[in-house]
Structure formats: C-alpha cells, structure tokens
Enzyme design. Sequence first.
Site, PDB file in Angstrom:
ATOM      1  CB  THR A 209      -0.889  -0.011   1.265  1.00  0.00           C
ATOM      2  OG1 THR A 209      -1.426   1.286   1.474  1.00  0.00           O
ATOM      3  CG2 THR A 209      -0.095  -0.366   2.522  1.00  0.00           C
ATOM      4  CG  ASP A 210      -1.081   5.042  -0.990  1.00  0.00           C
ATOM      5  OD1 ASP A 210      -1.660   4.393  -0.099  1.00  0.00           O
ATOM      6  OD2 ASP A 210      -1.634   5.959  -1.622  1.00  0.00           O
ATOM      7  CD  GLU A 211      -3.433   3.370   4.329  1.00  0.00           C
ATOM      8  OE1 GLU A 211      -3.310   3.422   5.554  1.00  0.00           O
ATOM      9  OE2 GLU A 211      -4.490   3.069   3.752  1.00  0.00           O
TER      10      GLU A 211
ATOM     11  CE1 TYR B 263      -3.228  -2.767   5.715  1.00  0.00           C
ATOM     12  CE2 TYR B 263      -3.202  -0.428   5.199  1.00  0.00           C
ATOM     13  CZ  TYR B 263      -3.229  -1.742   4.784  1.00  0.00           C
ATOM     14  OH  TYR B 263      -3.232  -2.036   3.438  1.00  0.00           O
TER      15      TYR B 263
ATOM     16  CE  LYS C 240       0.270  -4.722   2.910  1.00  0.00           C
ATOM     17  NZ  LYS C 240      -0.091  -6.073   2.371  1.00  0.00           N
TER      18      LYS C 240
HETATM   19  P1  NAD Z   1      -9.478  -7.549   2.128  1.00  0.00           P
HETATM   20  O1  NAD Z   1      -9.509  -7.295   3.605  1.00  0.00           O
HETATM   21  O2  NAD Z   1     -10.690  -7.294   1.322  1.00  0.00           O
HETATM   22  O3  NAD Z   1      -9.068  -9.060   1.853  1.00  0.00           O
HETATM   23  C1  NAD Z   1      -8.064  -9.713   2.579  1.00  0.00           C
HETATM   24  C2  NAD Z   1      -8.159 -11.196   2.271  1.00  0.00           C
HETATM   25  O4  NAD Z   1      -7.111 -11.852   3.009  1.00  0.00           O
HETATM   26  C3  NAD Z   1      -9.484 -11.827   2.739  1.00  0.00           C
HETATM   27  O5  NAD Z   1      -9.958 -12.709   1.737  1.00  0.00           O
HETATM   28  C4  NAD Z   1      -9.104 -12.588   3.989  1.00  0.00           C
HETATM   29  O6  NAD Z   1      -9.918 -13.744   4.209  1.00  0.00           O
HETATM   30  C5  NAD Z   1      -7.661 -12.974   3.683  1.00  0.00           C
HETATM   31  N1  NAD Z   1      -6.888 -13.183   4.909  1.00  0.00           N
HETATM   32  C6  NAD Z   1      -6.816 -12.367   5.989  1.00  0.00           C
HETATM   33  N2  NAD Z   1      -6.044 -12.924   6.946  1.00  0.00           N
HETATM   34  C7  NAD Z   1      -5.598 -14.114   6.430  1.00  0.00           C
HETATM   35  C8  NAD Z   1      -4.767 -15.148   6.921  1.00  0.00           C
HETATM   36  N3  NAD Z   1      -4.255 -15.101   8.157  1.00  0.00           N
HETATM   37  N4  NAD Z   1      -4.502 -16.204   6.120  1.00  0.00           N
HETATM   38  C9  NAD Z   1      -5.035 -16.282   4.872  1.00  0.00           C
HETATM   39  N5  NAD Z   1      -5.864 -15.359   4.363  1.00  0.00           N
HETATM   40  C10 NAD Z   1      -6.140 -14.286   5.135  1.00  0.00           C
HETATM   41  O7  NAD Z   1      -8.238  -6.718   1.614  1.00  0.00           O
HETATM   42  P2  NAD Z   1      -8.032  -5.930   0.237  1.00  0.00           P
HETATM   43  O8  NAD Z   1      -8.562  -4.565   0.401  1.00  0.00           O
HETATM   44  O9  NAD Z   1      -8.492  -6.772  -0.885  1.00  0.00           O
HETATM   45  O10 NAD Z   1      -6.437  -5.821   0.211  1.00  0.00           O
HETATM   46  C11 NAD Z   1      -5.643  -6.880  -0.327  1.00  0.00           C
HETATM   47  C12 NAD Z   1      -4.187  -6.500  -0.247  1.00  0.00           C
HETATM   48  O11 NAD Z   1      -3.947  -5.303  -0.973  1.00  0.00           O
HETATM   49  C13 NAD Z   1      -3.688  -6.259   1.178  1.00  0.00           C
HETATM   50  O12 NAD Z   1      -2.399  -6.786   1.297  1.00  0.00           O
HETATM   51  C14 NAD Z   1      -3.678  -4.741   1.300  1.00  0.00           C
HETATM   52  O13 NAD Z   1      -2.692  -4.325   2.211  1.00  0.00           O
HETATM   53  C15 NAD Z   1      -3.338  -4.345  -0.126  1.00  0.00           C
HETATM   54  N6  NAD Z   1      -3.839  -3.028  -0.541  1.00  0.00           N
HETATM   55  C16 NAD Z   1      -5.151  -2.687  -0.383  1.00  0.00           C
HETATM   56  C17 NAD Z   1      -5.607  -1.449  -0.836  1.00  0.00           C
HETATM   57  C18 NAD Z   1      -7.068  -1.059  -0.736  1.00  0.00           C
HETATM   58  O14 NAD Z   1      -7.426   0.060  -1.090  1.00  0.00           O
HETATM   59  N7  NAD Z   1      -7.975  -1.923  -0.308  1.00  0.00           N
HETATM   60  C19 NAD Z   1      -4.728  -0.563  -1.446  1.00  0.00           C
HETATM   61  C20 NAD Z   1      -3.374  -0.942  -1.599  1.00  0.00           C
HETATM   62  C21 NAD Z   1      -2.959  -2.183  -1.152  1.00  0.00           C
END
Ligand code: NAD
Length: 359
Positions: free
Chosen positions: A142-144, A167, A171
């Site tokens: 993430t950009d965070e 968080y 990350k």
């Molecule tokens: P999300 O919370 O919707 O999904 C996370 C998934 O990970 C879920 O399916 C959950 O069941 C699974 N999970 C959680 N803990 C787990 C574990 N211990 N073992 C196996 N699976 C597990 O998240 P998202 O928004 O889809 O984000 C996905 C990734 O992208 C993350 O790594 C996040 O940091 C990164 N990200 C998200 C954003 C955003 O805007 N949402 C932006 C940049 C990066």
Amino acid sequence: MKNIIITGGAGFIGSHVVREFVKNNPDTTIINLDALTYAGNLENLKDIENEPNYVFEKADITKPEELRKVFEKYNPDAVVHLAAESHVDRSITDPMAFINTNVNGTANLLNLCKEFWTLNPDHTHGRFPDEKRKNLFYHISTDEVYGSLGETGFFLETTSYDPQSPYSASKAASDHLVRAYGNTYGMPFIVSNCSNNYGPNHFPEKLIPLCISNIINEKPLPIYGDGKYTRDWLFVIDHAKAIHQIFKEAKTGETYNIGGFNEWQNIDLVKELIKQMDAKLERPEGYSEKLISFVKDRPGHDKRYAIDATKLNKDLGWKPSVTFEEGLAKTIDWYLENKEWLENVTSGNYQDYYSKQYS
Ligand code: NAD
C-alpha cells in the site's frame, strides 16, 4: 509457470486478481489460498469457480503447517501475496491481529518459498538477470507505508517509509522482509504499492461502499474530522490488470507505485457519490446530503496520500482504463444490482463491528 498461489484471493482486490490470472493463463493452475476471515468471501468468485485452472485452498498464513500442506500439494512456481488484515480502524483497536497476519504471515510464506525454491545466488541487491527468473514472490502493498504528504508532492518508489498506523507499520514491515529475503537469500521478488482501491465486492467498512450502502438505506454517512483528508483512488480492476502486467513483464527486484492520478478530498468524493446515487435512485438532486455526518477523527490520521505512478507508465505502458466518474458509476451499478451480496456481508459479525464503530 505451472502453479501460482494467490493469497487473499477471496478478498476485495484478491478476487479481481484471481479472475485476471485465471482468464489470462489457461495453462496455469491458479490456487486461491485464503483463510476466509470476515473479509474473505467466495461469493466474489462465483463466476469462475468451475474454471478448470482454478482451485481454492483454505489455509491461514499465520499457521506454517497449513501453508506447508498447500506447498507440498502444488509445489508453486510463484506466490502473489495479498492476504492481510487491511482495515486501518481495526488496526487501531486490535494491532496484534495485524502484526500476526501481515508480518508473521508474510515471513511464513517467505520461509516456505526459501525452502521449496532453488534461490539464485547470482543477484545484486535482489536484482536478477531476467532470463534466470524461474520463481517469483510478488508482494502487494500500500502507499500508506510512505506516511502522510503536505499539500504538494507525490510518493515515489524512492520515498522513505514513514508509516503512521499499526496497519501501515505492519505492511511496511512486510515490505522490508520481502526485500531482505531478496537481498540476503536471493529470493526473486517484486513489490508494488498502490493507492486506495474502489469497485465491486468491496467490504462495506471502507468509505465508498459504506456510503453507497448507507445512501441506499438512508443512514448517516460518517466522515472523519473536517472531511478534507485527501486520497488517490484507483478502480480495482485497473489495479488487478496492473498486478498481472507487472507479474508478467517486470524485472525482479523492482518496486512499482500504482495509482489513479486521481486525488479527492473525502467530502468532495461523498458529494460526487450523492450526486450520482440520487440520480440513479430517482431522488431529488442533493436529497442525500442531509445524511452527511462529521464524526470524531481517527488517531494518527494521515492528511494526504498521492501516488506518482510514472515509473510504471514509462516502463510497462500501464495507465488506468477508466476515469473516476466512470469507475464510480460502474461501482454504484454493481451495488444496486447485487443487493443480496451487500445484505449477506452486512449481517452478523459486521453488525457488531458497525454498531461499535459508529454508535
Ligand atoms: P481484504 O480485507 O478485502 O481481503 C483480505 C483477504 O485476506 C481476505 O480474503 C481474507 O480472508 C484474507 N486473509 C486475511 N487474513 C488471512 C490469513 N491469516 N490467512 C489467509 N488469508 C487471510 O483486503 P483488500 O482490500 O483486498 O487488500 C488486499 C491487499 O492489498 C492487502 O495486502 C492490502 O494491504 C493491499 N492493498 C489494499 C488497498 C485497498 O485500497 N484496499 C490498497 C493498496 C494495497
């Protein structure tokens, strides 16, 4: 590559990434490895669950023995790692869950890759000659991790890390671990850091789906502080396409920022949502503005994030395919057409969380 594990594939972004990989790699088995926490939902993948190159494995990345079974079964060539605890507000109330999943879980995956793969000693700071790439650990971040910006400037791939919430700190730690395994052991890796995503299948604890759900149900639209927090927004399918392209074409050892060149203050974003939704719901113009409700600010709230994705554009020619207004319209339509999905995810566990957070 014969077998690719995608972790967190039942989540918001992961489900779009799984779909992109399944559709574009018919000769490769795509293994969706997910623990199905509150944020994981296999309904997100209903349309591809019977594809011959798709399989689901329930496993928890904090449990090395569960991961080992999946590695032994498939001997994966690559891992695309998205599984994480992802919600900043939850990280403030329960930081250990974030440290366990995001830091320890990533280390568990790296250790198994290190054990299963023959790592290439011929590298310079994690950069490998292209033709020798047999395996890849692609870490989605993430950009965070970069912290907060003032009124001007952008995050570059070279910006120093300065995470402010549990968080983003978890990350950041996982990003460092991935690079450290590259530098120390010769793990072939790529990291990408993306701005805020929005789109179909987004769990309604995050700003855009929460507001869509609450406008439909005429409930308050909670906005932190003065509403002037600024974020860059990217349509989730554009993120999934960027990940697939980077996976296929980027050099190992690289970092890419992914963003929408699309900054919005929260209050303006919510007003744009209200404009589009009131029109779609055939309500008078501005009808839902009365629902806007300013709530107490989140501690450690970063003022502004803005990504400079020029490197990705220059190296691989990637750019977002939709404008924000188009992406929002597609998102709103999806939620209006999938009210059952919304009702299913907003029951039970979610209700408890919602009432604690916004009462
Ligand atoms: P999300 O919370 O919707 O999904 C996370 C998934 O990970 C879920 O399916 C959950 O069941 C699974 N999970 C959680 N803990 C787990 C574990 N211990 N073992 C196996 N699976 C597990 O998240 P998202 O928004 O889809 O984000 C996905 C990734 O992208 C993350 O790594 C996040 O940091 C990164 N990200 C998200 C954003 C955003 O805007 N949402 C932006 C940049 C990066």
